[in-house]
Design an enzyme around this catalytic site. Structure first.
Site, PDB file in Angstrom:
ATOM      1  N   HIS A  88     -45.280  -2.518  10.454  1.00  0.00           N
ATOM      2  CA  HIS A  88     -45.677  -1.353  10.379  1.00  0.00           C
ATOM      3  C   HIS A  88     -45.453  -0.324  11.638  1.00  0.00           C
ATOM      4  O   HIS A  88     -45.675  -0.975  12.613  1.00  0.00           O
ATOM      5  CB  HIS A  88     -47.327  -1.347  10.019  1.00  0.00           C
ATOM      6  CG  HIS A  88     -48.295  -0.078  10.068  1.00  0.00           C
ATOM      7  ND1 HIS A  88     -48.061   0.903   8.814  1.00  0.00           N
ATOM      8  CD2 HIS A  88     -48.648   0.540  11.094  1.00  0.00           C
ATOM      9  CE1 HIS A  88     -48.876   1.896   9.538  1.00  0.00           C
ATOM     10  NE2 HIS A  88     -49.300   1.669  10.677  1.00  0.00           N
ATOM     11  N   GLU A 107       0.779  -1.363   0.144  1.00  0.00           N
ATOM     12  CA  GLU A 107      -0.178  -0.142   0.006  1.00  0.00           C
ATOM     13  C   GLU A 107       0.918   1.019  -0.076  1.00  0.00           C
ATOM     14  O   GLU A 107       1.766   1.492   0.760  1.00  0.00           O
ATOM     15  CB  GLU A 107      -0.972   0.020   1.428  1.00  0.00           C
ATOM     16  CG  GLU A 107      -1.730   1.153   1.309  1.00  0.00           C
ATOM     17  CD  GLU A 107      -2.455   1.559   0.284  1.00  0.00           C
ATOM     18  OE1 GLU A 107      -2.346   2.838  -0.182  1.00  0.00           O
ATOM     19  OE2 GLU A 107      -3.382   0.676  -0.300  1.00  0.00           O
ATOM     20  N   THR A 110     -10.146   2.987  -0.556  1.00  0.00           N
ATOM     21  CA  THR A 110     -10.815   4.205  -0.914  1.00  0.00           C
ATOM     22  C   THR A 110     -12.330   4.530  -0.102  1.00  0.00           C
ATOM     23  O   THR A 110     -12.474   5.746   0.371  1.00  0.00           O
ATOM     24  CB  THR A 110     -10.994   4.397  -2.152  1.00  0.00           C
ATOM     25  OG1 THR A 110      -9.835   4.443  -2.982  1.00  0.00           O
ATOM     26  CG2 THR A 110     -11.899   5.608  -2.643  1.00  0.00           C
TER      27      THR A 110
END
Length: 441
Positions: A426, A33, A42
Site C-alpha cells: 500500500h 530474414e 514485428t
C-alpha cells in the site's frame, strides 16, 4: 546446396529464441530474414515496442522528439537482437526472401538454395488493406507500422477501424494533440467485450477528444491537395470529411502469400493461415509454424510460448501443447490501459455459468487518486456455484501488470477469496483487487 539441421524463416520472438537454443545444443541453423529492418521481429520494430514508446511519451514531449526517441530505442534493440545470435558459431543469418521449392528445400531468392531436417515458419503477420475505392491512388494513407515512421503530427487524423489497434492509436495521437476521428463499421466498439466496458472505453477516449462515427462504412478515398477526403455512408446518408492523414486499422493477416507453400504439402486455412496441430507441426511433420502466421492470438508472448511447445516436442516429454497454455491475458494500451483475462460476463452466461459480477470504479482506488488518474472501472466475474474466477477486466493505470496476478490465480485454480484476502503493498494499484473481489463476500 548447403544443408542445415534447421532453417527458420523469420526473426520474430519464437524463431530467434529457438535459433539460440538450437545453436547452443550444437545444431546448425539458418535464420532467414527478408529485411535488415526487421531483426528481432514485428514486436521490436513495428509493433509493441515502438508503439508503447510513443504511448509512454504522449503528453510529456513533442511528437517529433518522441519519434526520434522511438527510433533510437528500436535501432538499439534491433542491433542487440542481431548481435545476440550472430555471435553464435552455429547460426548463419541470411538476408533475403525465403521461398519453398519443395518440402525440404528453401531458396533465398536471388541467392542460393538450402535444405534442412526441420523448417520453422515464423513470418508473422501484416496489416490488412481493405478494398476501399481510391485507396491505392491516395496519398497520406498509413498502416500502424508506417504511421509511426512519420515525423510530423497530423492535425486531423482519421482511423478506419475501432478495434484494439485503432483504439491504441486514437488514444495516443489524441494525447499528442491530433484531432482524431474513428470510423467504425459496427454500432459499438470492441464487440468481444461486454457492452458496459466498451461504453466506458468510449467515454474515456471521447474525454480525450476522440470522435467516433459508428455504423459508418468508408466508401471512397481521394486527395484534395495534401488533404485526404473520406466519403462514407452512415445511416443511409452519404457524407464526407477532410483529414491530413488516414490510418488503416482493419486487422492483420498471416504473411504466407509469397512463401511458395503451393510447392509443398503444407496446408493453409481459408484465411491464409498455416494449419498446425497441437504441437505446432504443419501438415508436413518436419515443418512447424510459430507466432502470428498460424493464426490465433497475435501476441509476442504467444510466439514465445510457441517456442516452449516446440522445444518440449523436440527435446522434452511432449507435454506442452497449444491446448494447455492456461488462461492468456491481454492488454490494450489506451490511457488508462485496458486488460482482460478469462471470460467476459456475456461469454460466461452464454456458456451456461451461474455468474456473480463485481464492479469497482477506478476512482475508488487510493493509488489512482494519488496518481491523479481516476478514470476507468474494474470488473470480476465468478462462478456462483464454485467460487472460481471466470474472468476479470481491469480498465485502469498499471492494469497490464495487475492482470498477470489474476491470471496466475486462475491458472492455479484459486478461489476469489484467495485474492480478496491476499496481502498487497500500500498504496498500490494491485491492492484494488482486495476490494474488487471482497465485494462477493
Amino acid at each position: 546446396m548447403k544443408h542445415y539441421d534447421t532453417i527458420i524463416i523469420g526473426f520474430g520472438k519464437g524463431g530467434k529464441t529457438l535459433a539460440g537454443e538450437l545453436a547452443k545444443q550444437g545444431k546448425t541453423v539458418a535464420l532467414i530474414e527478408k529485411s535488415k529492418e526487421m531483426y528481432g521481429g514485428t514486436c521490436i520494430n513495428e509493433g509493441c515496442i515502438p508503439s508503447k514508446s510513443l504511448i509512454v511519451q504522449a503528453g510529456t514531449r513533442a511528437y517529433a522528439d518522441a519519434i526520434v526517441q522511438k527510433e533510437n530505442l528500436i535501432t538499439k534493440l534491433r542491433q542487440k537482437n542481431y548481435d545476440k545470435l550472430a555471435q553464435l558459431d552455429n547460426i548463419d543469418i541470411i538476408d533475403g526472401t525465403a521461398k519453398f521449392i519443395d518440402n525440404q528445400t528453401i531458396e533465398v531468392i536471388g541467392q542460393e538454395k538450402f535444405t534442412a531436417d526441420y523448417i520453422f515458419i515464423n513470418t508473422g503477420s501484416q496489416s490488412i488493406i481493405p478494398p476501399i475505392q481510391g485507396l491505392k491512388e491516395t496519398k497520406h494513407i498509413y498502416t500502424s507500422a508506417s504511421m509511426m515512421k512519420e515525423t510530423q503530427l497530423p492535425k486531423k487524423l482519421a482511423i478506419i477501424g475501432g478495434g484494439y489497434i485503432g483504439l491504441e492509436f486514437a488514444s495516443m495521437y489524441a494525447r499528442y494533440g491530433s484531432q482524431v476521428t474513428v470510423f467504425e463499421y459496427n454500432q459499438r466498439l470492441v464487440g468481444r467485450e461486454d457492452e458496459d466496458i466498451a461504453l466506458e472505453i468510449q467515454h474515456i477516449l471521447e474525454n480525450q477528444g476522440v470522435t467516433f462515427h459508428f455504423n459508418s462504412q468508408v466508401q471512397n478515398l481521394s486527395n484534395q491537395g495534401e488533404e485526404v477526403i473520406i466519403q462514407y455512408q452512415k445511416e443511409n446518408s452519404d457524407l464526407s470529411e477532410h483529414f491530413d492523414a488516414v490510418l488503416l486499422a482493419t486487422g492483420r493477416k498471416a504473411n504466407t502469400a509469397d512463401l511458395g507453400l503451393e510447392n509443398t504439402d503444407v496446408k493453409l486455412d481459408q484465411r491464409g493461415q498455416v494449419i498446425v496441430n497441437e504441437y505446432l507441426q504443419t501438415t508436413v511433420s518436419h515443418i512447424y509454424a510459430m507466432g502470428d502466421v498460424k493464426g490465433g492470438l497475435q501476441f509476442t508472448y504467444i510466439s514465445l510460448d510457441d517456442y516452449r511447445i516446440v522445444k518440449d516436442h523436440l527435446f522434452g516429454n511432449k507435454q506442452r501443447t497449444i491446448h494447455n497454455r492456461g488462461y492468456i491475458p491481454y492488454s490494450v494500451f489506451i490511457s488508462p490501459t485496458f486488460s482482460r483475462v478469462g471470460l467476459s460476463e456475456q461469454e460466461a452466461i452464454q456458456q451456461g455459468y451461474d455468474v456473480k459480477v463485481a464492479k469497482l470504479p477506478t476512482a475508488a482506488i487510493p493509488r489512482a487518486n494519488v496518481d491523479g488518474k481516476p478514470e476507468g472501472i474494474l470488473k470480476a466475474i465468478i462462478d456462483a456455484k464454485t467460487d472460481s474466477i471466470l474472468g476479470c477486466v481491469l480498465l485502469c493505470e498499471r492494469s497490464e501488470e495487475m492482470i498477470n496476478f489474476v491470471q496466475l490465480a486462475m491458472n492455479q485454480n484459486l478461489k476469489y477469496q484467495d485474492i480478496a484476502n491476499h496481502i498487497f503493498t500500500h498504496p498500490s494499484m494491485s491492492e484494488a483487487l482486495n476490494d474488487l473481489f471482497s465485494t462477493f463476500q
